[in-house]
Design an enzyme around this catalytic site. Structure first.
Site, PDB file in Angstrom:
ATOM      1  N   HIS A   1     -11.233  -3.869   3.321  1.00  0.00           N
ATOM      2  CA  HIS A   1     -11.208  -3.594   4.757  1.00  0.00           C
ATOM      3  C   HIS A   1     -12.077  -2.409   5.175  1.00  0.00           C
ATOM      4  O   HIS A   1     -12.099  -2.056   6.350  1.00  0.00           O
ATOM      5  CB  HIS A   1      -9.755  -3.353   5.164  1.00  0.00           C
ATOM      6  CG  HIS A   1      -9.161  -2.177   4.434  1.00  0.00           C
ATOM      7  ND1 HIS A   1      -9.082  -2.114   3.061  1.00  0.00           N
ATOM      8  CD2 HIS A   1      -8.654  -1.017   4.881  1.00  0.00           C
ATOM      9  CE1 HIS A   1      -8.541  -0.970   2.708  1.00  0.00           C
ATOM     10  NE2 HIS A   1      -8.266  -0.282   3.792  1.00  0.00           N
TER      11      HIS A   1
ATOM     12  N   GLU B   1      -6.884   3.147  -5.503  1.00  0.00           N
ATOM     13  CA  GLU B   1      -8.180   3.267  -4.848  1.00  0.00           C
ATOM     14  C   GLU B   1      -8.776   4.576  -5.355  1.00  0.00           C
ATOM     15  O   GLU B   1      -8.472   5.649  -4.835  1.00  0.00           O
ATOM     16  CB  GLU B   1      -8.030   3.304  -3.318  1.00  0.00           C
ATOM     17  CG  GLU B   1      -9.390   3.363  -2.633  1.00  0.00           C
ATOM     18  CD  GLU B   1      -9.384   4.008  -1.260  1.00  0.00           C
ATOM     19  OE1 GLU B   1     -10.282   3.719  -0.466  1.00  0.00           O
ATOM     20  OE2 GLU B   1      -8.494   4.825  -0.974  1.00  0.00           O
TER      21      GLU B   1
ATOM     22  N   ASP C   1       0.855  -1.188   0.000  1.00  0.00           N
ATOM     23  CA  ASP C   1       0.000   0.000   0.000  1.00  0.00           C
ATOM     24  C   ASP C   1       0.889   1.235   0.000  1.00  0.00           C
ATOM     25  O   ASP C   1       1.857   1.308   0.768  1.00  0.00           O
ATOM     26  CB  ASP C   1      -0.861  -0.011   1.275  1.00  0.00           C
ATOM     27  CG  ASP C   1      -2.313   0.324   1.012  1.00  0.00           C
ATOM     28  OD1 ASP C   1      -2.571   1.431   0.516  1.00  0.00           O
ATOM     29  OD2 ASP C   1      -3.186  -0.506   1.318  1.00  0.00           O
TER      30      ASP C   1
END
Ligand code: NOJ
Length: 545
Positions: A341, A279, A104
């Site tokens: 998540h 994202e 990430d």
């Protein structure tokens, strides 16, 4: 390891490191724990899940105000997760099993305890001051504009710094100040961060809130719309309405973000075979498609949140997939996912009177047979549901604990996740929903996932074939054909609780063979295309001849 566009053909498994496997009994999952479980993910045989890559949510040093999405050191490992040596070992062991590793990247904001912010905050004259977004109060003392934090509980996107008399911007918590991407030094610093991990051998990045990095340099107010916060806990409805109205949002999706992403791409392209998946939390397919740039110069993949937000209706998923296919530039490739998540688990989200698991099986088949790269969130392959988390165990600022509970490896009290007290409670159904129980049960969700993933691996049509939906299918089906020179497959997903009988167009194929059903008991074999029966909440993959 096979080279080429692995990120188009493979299945990516998303690990939330705190919750996957705890090697040292402190109740928090860690990198060594992940390494110890790699064979479960892929040992090269169909006894394992068979995923091709893993994406790790942040494991960098962090005060954990947002469980790692508040970074104090972009090039380290938080002691609760282990050491850099543990990371290197994880990477080497994953590579040895043919799995890629995506980490990430959190470029929009740091922790408020990052040395950069501590320096920036020290004085208005600090050389790092401009690395963050500072603004004077409005004349009446209010925050500089009307921007809101994405977390409703955090309120305004601004926090006042009494010592220097200015407000700083944070798209999330006050503990997560936004970096100022107009500053060239910030860009250089993030280039270095990327190179650090690329040089270590990571295969790519998942770019956190990739649509946020650039915003209006004049910090203008967002337009006011009649959508209250209570109805819009994520702020996404607001964004969608605004987009529909053609209104400009000043705090996200600012054109300059594309220049930043082109820069990321140039950094990645200096290495072999690396990728970035963004994202891009925009519920507007047109805007989302722009994050691929011309198809080869921005993100390799963008997570499609519109897909994730669909109601359980075949026409809803069909229209998103079809519309998106039209909008994507040549060379761009979709990325599908149904959970992560931050979102409810599939078996809970789509449950209506107890059919959540059956629907999750259909969802799994859809995810793994559509054209695009599937991302599977840990535990989805077991059919995990949102867990009950008692009020005194709540730790997340935004209600996401139920989807982050420990991976249930077995039915023991710590679920085989930890020998200590897990940081979040083990889900109540872990005695049944766990790897040990499901592994040898041919009817389990895990067996279905394994079957679908390995089937996909052997199928040119599913991995890289074309996609065409069949609009004449009965209304409760989402049906599509995947085709490669080698083979032609029909996927039919029944979104209803009623059986469907379908007489396929005789022009489509002469023969059909059932390859996979979400019903464990339905065996592969020839089927009548003149009278194809798809059971309640069933999905099937047929080979057309
Ligand atoms: C998106 C991440 O997925 C989420 O978990 C996090 O809270 C925000 N970005 C802020 O980094």
């Amino acid at each position: 390891m096979a080279q080429g566009d692995w990120w188009r053909h493979g299945v990516v498994y998303h690990i939330y490191p705190r919750s996957f496997a705890d090697s040292n009994g402190d109740g928090v999952g860690d990198l060594a724990g992940i390494t110890s479980r790699l064979d479960y993910l892929n040992d090269g045989t169909p006894a394992s899940l068979g995923v091709d890559a893993i994406w790790l949510s942040p494991f960098y040093p962090s005060p954990m105000a947002d469980f790692g999405y508040d970074v104090t050191d972009y090039t380290g490992v938080d002691p609760s997760f282990g050491t850099l040596a543990d990371f290197d070992r994880l990477l080497a062991e994953a590579h040895a099993r043919g799995m890629r590793v995506i980490v990430d990247l959190v470029p929009n904001h740091t922790s408020d305890r990052h040395p950069w912010f501590i320096e920036a905050r020290a004085s208005r004259a600090s050389p790092k001051r401009d690395w963050y977004v500072w603004a004077d109060p409005r004349p009446d003392g209010r925050p500089p504009n009307n921007w809101k934090s994405t977390f409703p509980r955090a309120g305004p996107a601004w926090t006042f710094d009494g010592r220097t008399g200015q407000w700083y911007l944070h798209s999330f918590l006050p503990e997560q100040p936004d970096l100022n991407w107009w500053n060239p030094e910030v860009r250089l610093a993030m280039d270095e961060v990327m190179r650090f991990w690329l040089d270590r051998g990571v295969d790519g990045f998942r770019v956190d809130v990739a649509h946020r990095m650039a915003r209006d340099p004049e910090l203008r107010d967002n337009p006011l719309v009649l959508v209250g916060d209570r109805d819009d806990p994520t702020g996404q409805v607001r964004a969608m309405r605004l987009a529909e109205m053609g209104a400009t949002l000043f705090d996200e999706d600012w054109p300059e973000v594309h220049e930043i992403l082109r820069r990321f791409r140039r950094t990645l392209d200096a290495y072999d075979d690396r990728m970035a998946v963004g994202e891009v939390y925009l519920l507007d397919l047109r805007r989302l498609a722009r994050y691929y740039g011309g198809g080869r110069d921005e993100l390799h993949l963008a997570h499609n949140f519109v897909f994730l937000h669909q109601p359980w209706k075949p026409e809803a998923f069909r229209s998103v997939v079809n519309e998106y296919a039209e909008l994507l530039p040549t060379g761009a490739w979709p990325a599908h996912f149904l959970g992560n998540h931050d979102h409810a688990r599939v078996a809970s989200r789509y449950d209506e009177g107890g059919n959540g698991l059956a629907r999750a099986r259909v969802g799994a088949m859809m995810l793994l047979s559509l054209r695009g790269t599937p991302f599977v969130y840990y535990g989805e392959e077991l059919g995990m549901r949102d867990a009950q988390v008692a009020p005194d165990r709540v730790v997340d600022v935004d209600g996401r604990d139920p989807v982050r509970t420990p991976m249930p490896w077995d039915g023991s009290p710590g679920a085989g996740f930890s020998s200590g007290e897990p940081w979040l409670p083990v889900a109540a159904d872990a005695g049944r929903t766990n790897v040990a129980t499901e592994r040898d049960d041919p009817t389990s969700m895990l067996s279905l996932y394994r079957r679908l993933i390995w089937y996909r691996k052997g199928s040119a049509a599913l991995r890289r074939g074309s996609y065409r939906s069949l609009p004449d299918a009965p209304a409760s089906l989402f049906a599509f054909v995947r085709e490669a020179p080698e083979e032609r497959l029909l996927v039919a997903l029944n979104f209803s609780g009623e059986p469907v009988s379908w007489a396929l167009d005789p022009g489509l194929a002469d023969t059909g063979r059932l390859e996979v059903s979400t019903y464990a008991a339905r065996q592969p074999g020839p089927v009548q295309l003149s009278e194809l029966v798809v059971g309640p909440d069933e999905g099937v993959v047929l080979r057309l001849g």
